[in-house]
Design a protein around this motif. Sequence first.
Motif, PDB file in Angstrom:
ATOM      1  N   ILE A  59      -6.914  21.608  34.467  1.00 54.08           N
ATOM      2  CA  ILE A  59      -8.195  21.587  33.759  1.00 54.08           C
ATOM      3  C   ILE A  59      -8.715  22.995  33.483  1.00 54.08           C
ATOM      4  O   ILE A  59      -9.296  23.261  32.429  1.00 54.08           O
ATOM      5  CB  ILE A  59      -9.236  20.790  34.574  1.00 54.08           C
ATOM      6  CG1 ILE A  59      -8.786  19.350  34.716  1.00 54.08           C
ATOM      7  CG2 ILE A  59     -10.607  20.849  33.938  1.00 54.08           C
ATOM      8  CD1 ILE A  59      -8.679  18.606  33.409  1.00 54.08           C
ATOM      9  N   ARG A  60      -8.516  23.922  34.396  1.00 56.46           N
ATOM     10  CA  ARG A  60      -9.095  25.269  34.258  1.00 56.46           C
ATOM     11  C   ARG A  60      -8.049  26.346  33.967  1.00 56.46           C
ATOM     12  O   ARG A  60      -8.191  27.115  33.033  1.00 56.46           O
ATOM     13  CB  ARG A  60      -9.850  25.657  35.537  1.00 56.46           C
ATOM     14  CG  ARG A  60     -10.878  24.686  35.958  1.00 56.46           C
ATOM     15  CD  ARG A  60     -12.156  24.915  35.243  1.00 56.46           C
ATOM     16  NE  ARG A  60     -13.149  23.975  35.785  1.00 56.46           N
ATOM     17  CZ  ARG A  60     -14.246  23.682  35.181  1.00 56.46           C
ATOM     18  NH1 ARG A  60     -14.520  24.235  34.040  1.00 56.46           N
ATOM     19  NH2 ARG A  60     -15.072  22.820  35.714  1.00 56.46           N
ATOM     20  N   LEU A  61      -7.038  26.412  34.804  1.00 57.25           N
ATOM     21  CA  LEU A  61      -6.088  27.528  34.733  1.00 57.25           C
ATOM     22  C   LEU A  61      -5.210  27.478  33.488  1.00 57.25           C
ATOM     23  O   LEU A  61      -5.077  28.478  32.774  1.00 57.25           O
ATOM     24  CB  LEU A  61      -5.211  27.545  35.996  1.00 57.25           C
ATOM     25  CG  LEU A  61      -4.187  28.673  36.081  1.00 57.25           C
ATOM     26  CD1 LEU A  61      -4.899  30.017  36.141  1.00 57.25           C
ATOM     27  CD2 LEU A  61      -3.296  28.485  37.280  1.00 57.25           C
ATOM     28  N   ALA A  62      -4.625  26.339  33.204  1.00 58.11           N
ATOM     29  CA  ALA A  62      -3.686  26.230  32.081  1.00 58.11           C
ATOM     30  C   ALA A  62      -4.343  26.505  30.725  1.00 58.11           C
ATOM     31  O   ALA A  62      -3.820  27.310  29.942  1.00 58.11           O
ATOM     32  CB  ALA A  62      -3.001  24.871  32.088  1.00 58.11           C
ATOM     33  N   PRO A  63      -5.504  25.917  30.410  1.00 57.65           N
ATOM     34  CA  PRO A  63      -6.137  26.254  29.129  1.00 57.65           C
ATOM     35  C   PRO A  63      -6.562  27.718  29.046  1.00 57.65           C
ATOM     36  O   PRO A  63      -6.502  28.329  27.982  1.00 57.65           O
ATOM     37  CB  PRO A  63      -7.352  25.330  29.065  1.00 57.65           C
ATOM     38  CG  PRO A  63      -7.026  24.205  29.954  1.00 57.65           C
ATOM     39  CD  PRO A  63      -6.185  24.771  31.045  1.00 57.65           C
TER      40      PRO A  63
END
Length: 87
Positions: A59-63
């Motif tokens: 949810i946070r790191l990949a985008p």
Amino acid sequence: MGEKKRKENYEPQFVFDKRNYKFMLIGVAFIALGFILMTGGGSDDPNVFNPEIYNWRRIRLAPAMVLLGFAIEVYAILLKPDSKEEN
């Protein structure tokens, strides 16, 4: 005679320098890493909910990695090449 001389002195120039291409490859690596980090977390059985899909990594790191990769790509395109004197 003048046209022949002009063709002999002609050197094709690339739009980007070696440094631009390095930054472009780094940006593509960040984008690819972001998409790899987004994978997984699904359930094999469609009737079972897996809360792992809402993991911090997906949810946070990949985008953020994908957006950082796109920002690096824009920087690589806008990076000014070394100035060369043409005399």
